[in-house]
Motif scaffolding. Structure first.
Motif, PDB file in Angstrom:
ATOM      1  N   VAL A 101       4.888 -48.804   6.634  1.00  0.00           N
ATOM      2  CA  VAL A 101       5.542 -47.531   7.299  1.00  0.00           C
ATOM      3  C   VAL A 101       4.408 -46.418   7.015  1.00  0.00           C
ATOM      4  O   VAL A 101       4.286 -45.973   5.887  1.00  0.00           O
ATOM      5  N   ILE A 102       4.211 -45.865   8.178  1.00  0.00           N
ATOM      6  CA  ILE A 102       2.993 -44.773   7.992  1.00  0.00           C
ATOM      7  C   ILE A 102       3.645 -43.679   7.220  1.00  0.00           C
ATOM      8  O   ILE A 102       2.885 -43.187   6.473  1.00  0.00           O
ATOM      9  N   GLY A 103       4.788 -43.172   7.316  1.00  0.00           N
ATOM     10  CA  GLY A 103       5.053 -42.114   6.529  1.00  0.00           C
ATOM     11  C   GLY A 103       5.342 -42.210   4.986  1.00  0.00           C
ATOM     12  O   GLY A 103       5.713 -41.245   4.507  1.00  0.00           O
ATOM     13  N   SER A 104       5.437 -43.583   4.676  1.00  0.00           N
ATOM     14  CA  SER A 104       5.767 -43.774   3.408  1.00  0.00           C
ATOM     15  C   SER A 104       4.565 -43.234   2.215  1.00  0.00           C
ATOM     16  O   SER A 104       4.741 -43.062   1.136  1.00  0.00           O
ATOM     17  N   VAL A 132      -5.874 -35.623   1.411  1.00  0.00           N
ATOM     18  CA  VAL A 132      -6.084 -34.092   1.431  1.00  0.00           C
ATOM     19  C   VAL A 132      -7.129 -33.786   2.282  1.00  0.00           C
ATOM     20  O   VAL A 132      -6.984 -32.578   3.206  1.00  0.00           O
ATOM     21  N   PHE A 133      -8.451 -34.393   2.296  1.00  0.00           N
ATOM     22  CA  PHE A 133      -9.427 -34.042   3.113  1.00  0.00           C
ATOM     23  C   PHE A 133      -9.166 -34.208   4.738  1.00  0.00           C
ATOM     24  O   PHE A 133      -9.326 -33.336   5.560  1.00  0.00           O
ATOM     25  N   GLY A 134      -8.146 -35.246   4.898  1.00  0.00           N
ATOM     26  CA  GLY A 134      -8.138 -35.530   6.402  1.00  0.00           C
ATOM     27  C   GLY A 134      -6.632 -35.132   6.775  1.00  0.00           C
ATOM     28  O   GLY A 134      -6.449 -34.949   7.959  1.00  0.00           O
ATOM     29  N   TYR A 177      -4.002 -39.341   7.628  1.00  0.00           N
ATOM     30  CA  TYR A 177      -4.863 -40.430   7.607  1.00  0.00           C
ATOM     31  C   TYR A 177      -5.984 -40.056   8.813  1.00  0.00           C
ATOM     32  O   TYR A 177      -5.615 -39.736   9.933  1.00  0.00           O
ATOM     33  N   ASP A 178      -7.255 -40.068   8.304  1.00  0.00           N
ATOM     34  CA  ASP A 178      -8.445 -39.969   9.220  1.00  0.00           C
ATOM     35  C   ASP A 178      -9.625 -40.601   8.538  1.00  0.00           C
ATOM     36  O   ASP A 178     -10.438 -39.875   8.080  1.00  0.00           O
ATOM     37  N   TYR A 195      -6.305 -42.741  12.659  1.00  0.00           N
ATOM     38  CA  TYR A 195      -6.233 -41.302  12.802  1.00  0.00           C
ATOM     39  C   TYR A 195      -4.622 -40.963  13.321  1.00  0.00           C
ATOM     40  O   TYR A 195      -4.053 -41.542  14.082  1.00  0.00           O
ATOM     41  N   THR A 196      -3.819 -40.004  12.383  1.00  0.00           N
ATOM     42  CA  THR A 196      -2.542 -40.084  12.724  1.00  0.00           C
ATOM     43  C   THR A 196      -2.137 -38.470  13.332  1.00  0.00           C
ATOM     44  O   THR A 196      -1.259 -37.835  13.113  1.00  0.00           O
ATOM     45  N   GLY A 197      -3.086 -38.110  14.170  1.00  0.00           N
ATOM     46  CA  GLY A 197      -2.764 -36.714  14.887  1.00  0.00           C
ATOM     47  C   GLY A 197      -2.606 -35.668  14.023  1.00  0.00           C
ATOM     48  O   GLY A 197      -1.801 -34.792  14.407  1.00  0.00           O
ATOM     49  N   ASN A 198      -3.654 -35.596  12.896  1.00  0.00           N
ATOM     50  CA  ASN A 198      -3.134 -34.470  12.081  1.00  0.00           C
ATOM     51  C   ASN A 198      -3.393 -32.920  12.380  1.00  0.00           C
ATOM     52  O   ASN A 198      -2.847 -32.221  12.111  1.00  0.00           O
TER      53      ASN A 198
END
Length: 377
Positions: free
Chosen positions: A255-258, A269-271, A274-275, A315-318
């Motif tokens: 699960v992405i949010g986990s 932190v940098f991204g 996820y990026d 990439y998770t649309g950060n």
């Protein structure tokens, strides 16, 4: 018995032909800022899928996919008119190039000559520059209906455009078949040695663009043992980092949010999420292989992404900040969609250990991407 056979034949004959084969239709989608006409080409199949591609930016403007109940909904972010793509493009659905992703310092060298690019992402170059392929008007070369509906677009980038050497002739072919597969194949040839990395930057939310659900509940699998970790400006350090024991381990469905807010990992932190580039292979492959699988438990939609490229940027649309108002009049915010971009590794022109993005005259660049859709119960 004869009546049964006759009835079966009649029932078969009454099925609309459009349900048996793909269709491709063309329509107007407004004009560019300088008044040039933009076309929208819509591809459909007999199973409820529909993809619309724009001649501006070779953009995938929408993609409707059935859920487990057979209801089709658009699963990509974007706009209903040209104004959105002109004012706040955000690379929604875009074809990005000549070089997708980042190049450190906006410079690279070929055969001892240094080329300078626009620094449009902090200190670095990103996605082809200030006016990359995503902001150019492409020519519609061919539109085909039949078992597979398709459209081929072409763009010729001038020698020196955005700082890149060589005249580059690029094609993008979108094709939708009856297996619920949307393929996108990019090819390119050049008149001088140059660098090429072209990919599709669609933002997906399998719950539906209009759902107002985040992608943090989506379940992702990426068959990668390592990533190319980045510094604080999102340029690869040159290392290959094992995913084991990190928030980047998606070898099993996760699960992405986990783990997306695990601040103990500097890459998160940098991204700001996820990026990062995941390593699928050491070099481009002859045929597409699985890069990622995404499942939305709420709708049952499943998307598998295959490509012949060595890496995939997850990439998770950060950096979606609510300023873009999309097709359903919703403000797109952080986590509203994800992108999975098959490509060569970021900053490869400056880091030979990461591979090569060089294209010489007489060679043909190819990125073959397949988006395969299905459902779970």
């Amino acid at each position: 018995m004869n009546y049964l056979i006759k009835g079966a034949l009649l029932a078969t004959a009454m099925i609309p032909l459009s349900a048996q084969a793909g269709e491709a239709t063309r329509a107007s989608f407004g004009k560019t800022a300088d008044g040039k006409a933009v076309e929208a080409i819509t591809l459909t199949n007999g199973h409820g899928m529909r993809a619309t591609v724009l001649s501006y930016g070779a953009i995938l403007q929408s993609l409707s996919v059935p859920d487990r109940a057979g209801k089709s909904e658009d699963v990509t972010l974007g706009y209903n008119d040209m104004q959105g793509y002109l004012v706040a493009p955000n690379y929604f659905g875009a074809t990005v190039g000549r070089y997708a992703n980042r190049i450190k310092g906006g410079t690279f060298a070929i055969d001892g000559k240094t080329y300078t690019l626009a620094k449009n992402n902090g200190p670095n170059a990103l996605h082809g520059g200030l006016k990359g392929f995503d902001k150019r008007l492409w020519t519609v070369e061919k539109v085909t209906s039949g078992d597979t509906a398709s459209v081929t677009l072409r763009y010729i980038a001038a020698d020196g455009e955005e700082g890149y050497p060589g005249q580059l002739t690029v094609t993008a072919t979108y094709a939708l078949n009856e297996k619920n597969e949307l393929s996108v194949e990019y090819t390119a040839t050049t008149t001088k040695p140059t660098i090429v990395n072209i990919t599709n930057h669609s933002f997906f939310n399998l719950a539906g663009e209009a759902s107002q659900r985040s992608i943090y509940d989506h379940v992702v699998t990426i068959p990668a043992e390592t990533t190319t970790p980045v510094d604080k400006t999102l340029i690869p350090t040159g290392q290959l980092r094992p995913v084991e024991g990190t928030p980047f381990d998606f070898r099993k469905p996760t699960v992405i949010g986990s783990r997306i807010r695990d601040g103990r990992d500097p890459q998160i932190v940098f991204g700001q999420g996820y990026d990062e580039n995941f390593v699928i292979a050491k070099a481009p492959l002859a045929q597409p292989v699985l890069h990622a699988r995404v499942e939305d438990p709420s709708s049952g939609r499943v998307m598998e992404i295959l490509s012949n490229q060595p890496g995939v940027q997850f990439y998770t649309g950060n950096f979606l900040d609510g300023t873009a108002i999309g097709k359903s009049n919703h403000a797109y915010r952080q986590g509203d969609a994800l992108a999975l971009e098959p490509q060569v590794f970021p900053d490869t022109p400056n880091q030979p250990a990461l591979g090569s993005a060089r294209l010489n005259p007489g060679q043909t660049y190819r990125n073959a991407i397949v988006y395969r859709f299905s459902t779970t119960n």
